[in-house]
Motif scaffolding. Structure first.
Motif, mmCIF file in Angstrom:
data_model
loop_
_atom_site.group_PDB
_atom_site.id
_atom_site.type_symbol
_atom_site.label_atom_id
_atom_site.label_comp_id
_atom_site.label_asym_id
_atom_site.label_seq_id
_atom_site.Cartn_x
_atom_site.Cartn_y
_atom_site.Cartn_z
ATOM 1 N N TYR A 1 0.798 -1.220 0.000
ATOM 2 C CA TYR A 1 0.000 0.000 0.000
ATOM 3 C C TYR A 1 0.837 1.280 0.000
ATOM 4 O O TYR A 1 0.298 2.362 -0.197
ATOM 5 C CB TYR A 1 -0.948 0.012 1.201
ATOM 6 C CG TYR A 1 -0.280 0.081 2.544
ATOM 7 C CD1 TYR A 1 0.030 1.298 3.138
ATOM 8 C CD2 TYR A 1 0.031 -1.087 3.240
ATOM 9 C CE1 TYR A 1 0.624 1.367 4.384
ATOM 10 C CE2 TYR A 1 0.642 -1.030 4.479
ATOM 11 C CZ TYR A 1 0.936 0.196 5.048
ATOM 12 O OH TYR A 1 1.547 0.253 6.283
ATOM 13 N N ASP A 2 2.169 1.184 0.175
ATOM 14 C CA ASP A 2 2.986 2.398 0.171
ATOM 15 C C ASP A 2 4.461 2.001 0.099
ATOM 16 O O ASP A 2 4.809 0.818 0.254
ATOM 17 C CB ASP A 2 2.718 3.231 1.424
ATOM 18 C CG ASP A 2 3.137 4.689 1.243
ATOM 19 O OD1 ASP A 2 3.627 5.018 0.140
ATOM 20 O OD2 ASP A 2 2.984 5.484 2.192
ATOM 21 N N CYS A 3 5.335 2.994 -0.155
ATOM 22 C CA CYS A 3 6.777 2.776 -0.203
ATOM 23 C C CYS A 3 7.461 4.068 0.231
ATOM 24 O O CYS A 3 6.834 5.131 0.337
ATOM 25 C CB CYS A 3 7.234 2.339 -1.595
ATOM 26 S SG CYS A 3 6.905 3.556 -2.891
ATOM 27 N N ASP A 4 8.779 3.990 0.457
ATOM 28 C CA ASP A 4 9.506 5.177 0.912
ATOM 29 C C ASP A 4 9.964 6.023 -0.283
ATOM 30 O O ASP A 4 9.767 5.655 -1.440
ATOM 31 C CB ASP A 4 10.685 4.769 1.796
ATOM 32 C CG ASP A 4 11.669 3.897 1.047
ATOM 33 O OD1 ASP A 4 11.365 3.502 -0.097
ATOM 34 O OD2 ASP A 4 12.746 3.605 1.598
ATOM 35 N N LYS A 5 10.618 7.138 0.005
ATOM 36 C CA LYS A 5 11.003 8.086 -1.041
ATOM 37 C C LYS A 5 12.094 7.511 -1.951
ATOM 38 O O LYS A 5 12.071 7.714 -3.167
ATOM 39 C CB LYS A 5 11.473 9.393 -0.406
ATOM 40 C CG LYS A 5 11.735 10.522 -1.409
ATOM 41 C CD LYS A 5 12.104 11.806 -0.709
ATOM 42 C CE LYS A 5 12.282 12.931 -1.738
ATOM 43 N NZ LYS A 5 13.264 12.606 -2.778
ATOM 44 N N PHE A 6 13.077 6.804 -1.386
ATOM 45 C CA PHE A 6 14.133 6.227 -2.221
ATOM 46 C C PHE A 6 13.554 5.240 -3.228
ATOM 47 O O PHE A 6 13.963 5.201 -4.398
ATOM 48 C CB PHE A 6 15.164 5.528 -1.333
ATOM 49 C CG PHE A 6 16.168 4.722 -2.110
ATOM 50 C CD1 PHE A 6 17.216 5.347 -2.765
ATOM 51 C CD2 PHE A 6 16.057 3.341 -2.198
ATOM 52 C CE1 PHE A 6 18.147 4.615 -3.487
ATOM 53 C CE2 PHE A 6 16.972 2.600 -2.925
ATOM 54 C CZ PHE A 6 18.028 3.236 -3.571
ATOM 55 N N THR A 7 12.580 4.452 -2.786
ATOM 56 C CA THR A 7 11.942 3.490 -3.700
ATOM 57 C C THR A 7 11.192 4.225 -4.806
ATOM 58 O O THR A 7 11.232 3.804 -5.976
ATOM 59 C CB THR A 7 10.996 2.583 -2.903
ATOM 60 O OG1 THR A 7 11.707 1.980 -1.825
ATOM 61 C CG2 THR A 7 10.426 1.487 -3.782
ATOM 62 N N GLN A 8 10.533 5.303 -4.471
ATOM 63 C CA GLN A 8 9.836 6.072 -5.507
ATOM 64 C C GLN A 8 10.815 6.631 -6.531
ATOM 65 O O GLN A 8 10.558 6.579 -7.746
ATOM 66 C CB GLN A 8 9.033 7.193 -4.843
ATOM 67 C CG GLN A 8 7.910 6.718 -3.930
ATOM 68 C CD GLN A 8 7.181 7.863 -3.277
ATOM 69 O OE1 GLN A 8 7.430 9.036 -3.593
ATOM 70 N NE2 GLN A 8 6.267 7.542 -2.353
ATOM 71 N N ASP A 9 11.954 7.165 -6.072
ATOM 72 C CA ASP A 9 12.954 7.700 -7.004
ATOM 73 C C ASP A 9 13.529 6.602 -7.881
ATOM 74 O O ASP A 9 13.775 6.804 -9.086
ATOM 75 C CB ASP A 9 14.068 8.388 -6.220
ATOM 76 C CG ASP A 9 13.549 9.588 -5.439
ATOM 77 O OD1 ASP A 9 12.475 10.110 -5.808
ATOM 78 O OD2 ASP A 9 14.214 9.976 -4.453
ATOM 79 N N PHE A 10 13.747 5.415 -7.306
ATOM 80 C CA PHE A 10 14.299 4.302 -8.095
ATOM 81 C C PHE A 10 13.343 3.890 -9.201
ATOM 82 O O PHE A 10 13.747 3.696 -10.357
ATOM 83 C CB PHE A 10 14.592 3.126 -7.157
ATOM 84 C CG PHE A 10 15.079 1.883 -7.869
ATOM 85 C CD1 PHE A 10 16.402 1.766 -8.250
ATOM 86 C CD2 PHE A 10 14.209 0.852 -8.167
ATOM 87 C CE1 PHE A 10 16.849 0.635 -8.907
ATOM 88 C CE2 PHE A 10 14.634 -0.286 -8.823
ATOM 89 C CZ PHE A 10 15.970 -0.390 -9.193
ATOM 90 N N TYR A 11 12.052 3.735 -8.884
ATOM 91 C CA TYR A 11 11.083 3.326 -9.898
ATOM 92 C C TYR A 11 10.862 4.450 -10.920
ATOM 93 O O TYR A 11 10.597 4.163 -12.093
ATOM 94 C CB TYR A 11 9.757 2.958 -9.227
ATOM 95 C CG TYR A 11 9.720 1.534 -8.711
ATOM 96 C CD1 TYR A 11 9.191 0.507 -9.479
ATOM 97 C CD2 TYR A 11 10.220 1.216 -7.459
ATOM 98 C CE1 TYR A 11 9.158 -0.796 -9.014
ATOM 99 C CE2 TYR A 11 10.197 -0.086 -6.970
ATOM 100 C CZ TYR A 11 9.675 -1.087 -7.761
ATOM 101 O OH TYR A 11 9.644 -2.374 -7.300
ATOM 102 N N ARG A 12 10.972 5.691 -10.478
ATOM 103 C CA ARG A 12 10.782 6.793 -11.415
ATOM 104 C C ARG A 12 11.919 6.849 -12.436
ATOM 105 O O ARG A 12 11.698 7.124 -13.615
ATOM 106 C CB ARG A 12 10.682 8.107 -10.646
ATOM 107 C CG ARG A 12 10.266 9.292 -11.517
ATOM 108 C CD ARG A 12 10.188 10.569 -10.694
ATOM 109 N NE ARG A 12 9.095 10.522 -9.731
ATOM 110 C CZ ARG A 12 9.269 10.372 -8.423
ATOM 111 N NH1 ARG A 12 10.506 10.271 -7.921
ATOM 112 N NH2 ARG A 12 8.236 10.345 -7.605
ATOM 113 N N GLU A 13 13.162 6.566 -12.015
ATOM 114 C CA GLU A 13 14.300 6.636 -12.927
ATOM 115 C C GLU A 13 14.418 5.396 -13.814
ATOM 116 O O GLU A 13 14.740 5.500 -14.994
ATOM 117 C CB GLU A 13 15.591 6.802 -12.114
ATOM 118 C CG GLU A 13 15.660 8.135 -11.363
ATOM 119 C CD GLU A 13 16.894 8.218 -10.496
ATOM 120 O OE1 GLU A 13 17.684 7.242 -10.515
ATOM 121 O OE2 GLU A 13 17.066 9.236 -9.795
ATOM 122 N N LYS A 14 14.147 4.202 -13.243
ATOM 123 C CA LYS A 14 14.394 2.962 -13.997
ATOM 124 C C LYS A 14 13.182 2.506 -14.801
ATOM 125 O O LYS A 14 13.324 2.023 -15.925
ATOM 126 C CB LYS A 14 14.827 1.856 -13.045
ATOM 127 C CG LYS A 14 15.288 0.594 -13.758
ATOM 128 C CD LYS A 14 15.980 -0.370 -12.817
ATOM 129 C CE LYS A 14 16.508 -1.571 -13.593
ATOM 130 N NZ LYS A 14 17.237 -2.505 -12.722
#
Length: 611
Positions: A341-354
């Motif tokens: 249901y949620d993730c942290d900021k580093f995970t969001q940045d990783f999925y946004r870049e890759k």
């Protein structure tokens, strides 16, 4: 040394001081090997002088033959005796052999070839058999037969080195060994003893072991990223997801909040359970240890056991990767289903870049309040009062209905009593009178019939103390009689019987007037109107008229009325109340005579003057 006497009989001199005549030891061991050496001392410890001859002179003496001068040639002295344990010490004959063993409990092999080494010790003619240990063979290997002399037959003979040769079968204790090869020392020794050594044979290999040694053809996997490069790039970089594990399908299950860690360095996954204070669970935060988790398995062989402790790449077709973890979707890890249901900021940045994902809207997983299901109350079955029967529907162990203690204490011993008549088509019931008691402490009603002699009715308790519902009320919503419902002339229906209130206790009037704000004005006025004639009589009695004259007048009027035809007393009373609009309890003479004429009541002039 000086020249001495020749060592001839009669020329020897015995030394009387010599007491030791032992010979020095010539047999010794060095580095575990036995060997003979020259004596260092003579008999009795005499000094032996070193040989002064040169090596060339010694060689000449060895090669030079004895010349016969006279007499017969003397035989040379026999060589020194050497025991067998010295001559054959550390000399062992070694043979390579194998034997065949049946396997009856395996479907993949019917027999097994086992290689052994046979050792024959020349010093004492003993033998031992040793099987070289093979790692992870599962067999009891090592020394199969301890060192001892092996019997050859039932006659008591033992095996001798003369019985050993290559290419023969040797039966020892019911097991047949095939000798196929030997070492160089064994071959040289047997040939030196005049034995023709057979040519060596090829050692037979175990077919099952050779089959296992064939390398398994590996599945061609496309080249992936270098693990070392991946480790250096993504070390200490972890994707963190917040998930919910729904375990409500099991007994005592619940929603468990968890944190899923995906380690990018080696593609491993770890699941940790989030504990709260006083949640009643054991404090073990790690729900799944860090490991690679399989996503798709290959089709297993039906004969392959289903319980496998370790999962290798041969059983897994696809492993979990970062693209499998998406917010709002469920993922099954080792049989447990997790909702991310949620993730942290580093995970969001990783999925946004890759992966180019931009939607990271968290899912609301808060527990919604459960809708309260309305409780369906079954219909009243007629046993007991509805409140008491209702407790069986509210609890497994019913409790008595709660009472209003304050009301009971305030209205204790307060009872409103009414006189009622029974409405019945039966002529015998017309003259029956009852006392209706209303208990203010718990709103219950009891009915008592005073016994009348020679009436044929025993009387007594007619209705025990209970609550009585009004006509038209339902068992689901019962409406009980209250003091405001009891007025003079009103009808009370009690369990199918109709009663008409014709009189009341004086305490009823006092109670209603004392609590007039709690009751309707019509109820208070009805009781007050009923008691008004009695009050007039009381006032008349207290006006100075002798009581005896008043009683005589009442008896005379009653006798006059009994001589006439019976009339409706109730209607007669209602007519008086109707014309007394002010409620004073007094009527003028004209109206009184009109009412008497209306009901055909004869009015004597003499009696009327007295009244």
């Amino acid at each position: 040394p000086e020249p001495a006497l020749p060592f001839l009989p009669g020329c020897s001199i015995k030394d009387p001081t010599k007491t030791s005549f032992h010979r020095s030891q010539t047999l010794d061991f060095k580095n575990g090997y036995a060997f003979s050496r020259l004596p260092r001392e003579g008999v009795g410890g005499e000094t032996l002088y070193q040989n002064e001859l040169s090596q060339d002179e010694l060689d000449d003496l060895c090669t030079k033959g004895a010349t016969l001068t006279y007499g017969q040639v003397k035989r040379p002295a026999p060589s020194r005796f050497t025991p067998a344990f010295v001559a054959y010490d550390k000399k062992v004959l070694k043979f390579d052999a194998y034997f065949q063993e049946e396997v009856a409990i395996s479907a993949e092999e019917h027999y097994r070839i086992r290689h052994v080494c046979l050792y024959y010790y020349l010093e004492d003619d003993s033998m031992c058999i040793i099987e070289p240990r093979v790692k992870n063979s599962g067999l009891l290997q090592g020394k199969l037969m301890k060192r001892h002399r092996v019997p050859k037959n039932e006659q008591g003979d033992y095996y001798h080195w003369k019985d050993l040769n290559l290419g023969i079968n040797l039966t020892i204790y019911g097991r047949t060994y095939r000798l196929v090869n030997c070492d160089p020392f064994t071959k040289v020794f047997l040939e030196s003893q005049g034995i023709v050594v057979n040519p060596p044979e090829e050692l037979v290999l175990d077919p099952y072991t050779e089959q296992r040694r064939i390398p398994v053809q590996k599945r061609i996997v496309p080249t992936g990223p270098d693990p070392f490069r991946q480790f250096l790039t993504y070390d200490t970089k972890v994707l963190r997801f917040y998930a919910i594990w729904d375990d409500t399908n099991c007994a005592f299950g619940d929603h468990h909040p968890c944190v899923i860690h995906y380690f990018l360095a080696d593609d491993t996954v770890e699941v940790r359970e989030v504990h709260k204070r006083n949640d009643g669970r054991d404090p073990f935060p790690v729900l799944m240890r860090r490991q690679r988790l399989p996503k798709v398995f290959l089709d297993k062989n039906k004969n392959f056991p289903s319980c496998v402790l370790e999962i290798t790449d041969h059983e897994v077709q696809e492993w979990y990767s970062p693209k499998d973890f998406v917010i709002g979707k469920t993922v099954t890890l080792l049989g447990r289903t997790f909702l991310i249901y949620d993730c942290d900021k580093f995970t969001q940045d990783f999925y946004r870049e890759k992966y180019g994902i931009t939607d990271f809207q968290p899912v609301d997983v808060n527990k919604k309040p459960l809708e309260k299901v309305p409780q369906v109350i079954p219909p009243y079955n007629g046993f007991g009062i509805p409140e008491d029967s209702l407790q069986n529907c509210l609890s497994l162990f019913p409790k008595p209905p709660r009472k209003d203690i304050i009301k009971m204490l305030e209205n204790d011993h307060k009872v409103l009593r009414y006189q009622v008549a029974l409405e019945s088509p039966v002529p015998e019931d017309k003259n029956r009178r009852f006392i209706l008691s209303y208990f203010l402490s718990d709103d219950t009603i009891s009915i008592y019939e005073p016994p009348v002699r020679n009436s044929g009715i025993p009387g007594g308790k007619y209705l025990k103390r209970t609550k009585v519902t009004k006509p038209g009320s339902t068992p689901e919503n019962p409406i009980y009689y209250e003091p405001s419902d009891f007025t003079i002339g009103s009808t009370i229906e009690v369990f199918g019987h109709r009663f008409v209130i014709i009189d009341a206790d004086e305490y009823v009037l006092n109670y209603l007037e004392g609590n007039a704000e709690s009751f309707p004005a019509a109820t208070v006025q009805s009781i007050r109107d009923h008691f008004l004639p009695r009050k007039v009589v009381v006032d008349t009695t207290s006006s100075g008229i002798p009581k005896k004259d008043l009683d005589d007048l009442i008896v005379e009027v009653q006798k006059e009325l009994k001589l006439q035809q019976p009339f409706n007393t109730r209607q007669f009373h209602e007519a008086f109340h109707h014309f007394d609009k002010e409620g004073s309890g007094f009527l003028d003479k004209t109206r009184f005579l009109n009412i008497c004429d209306r009901f055909n009541v004869p009015t004597s002039t003499i009696l009327l003057k007295k009244v």
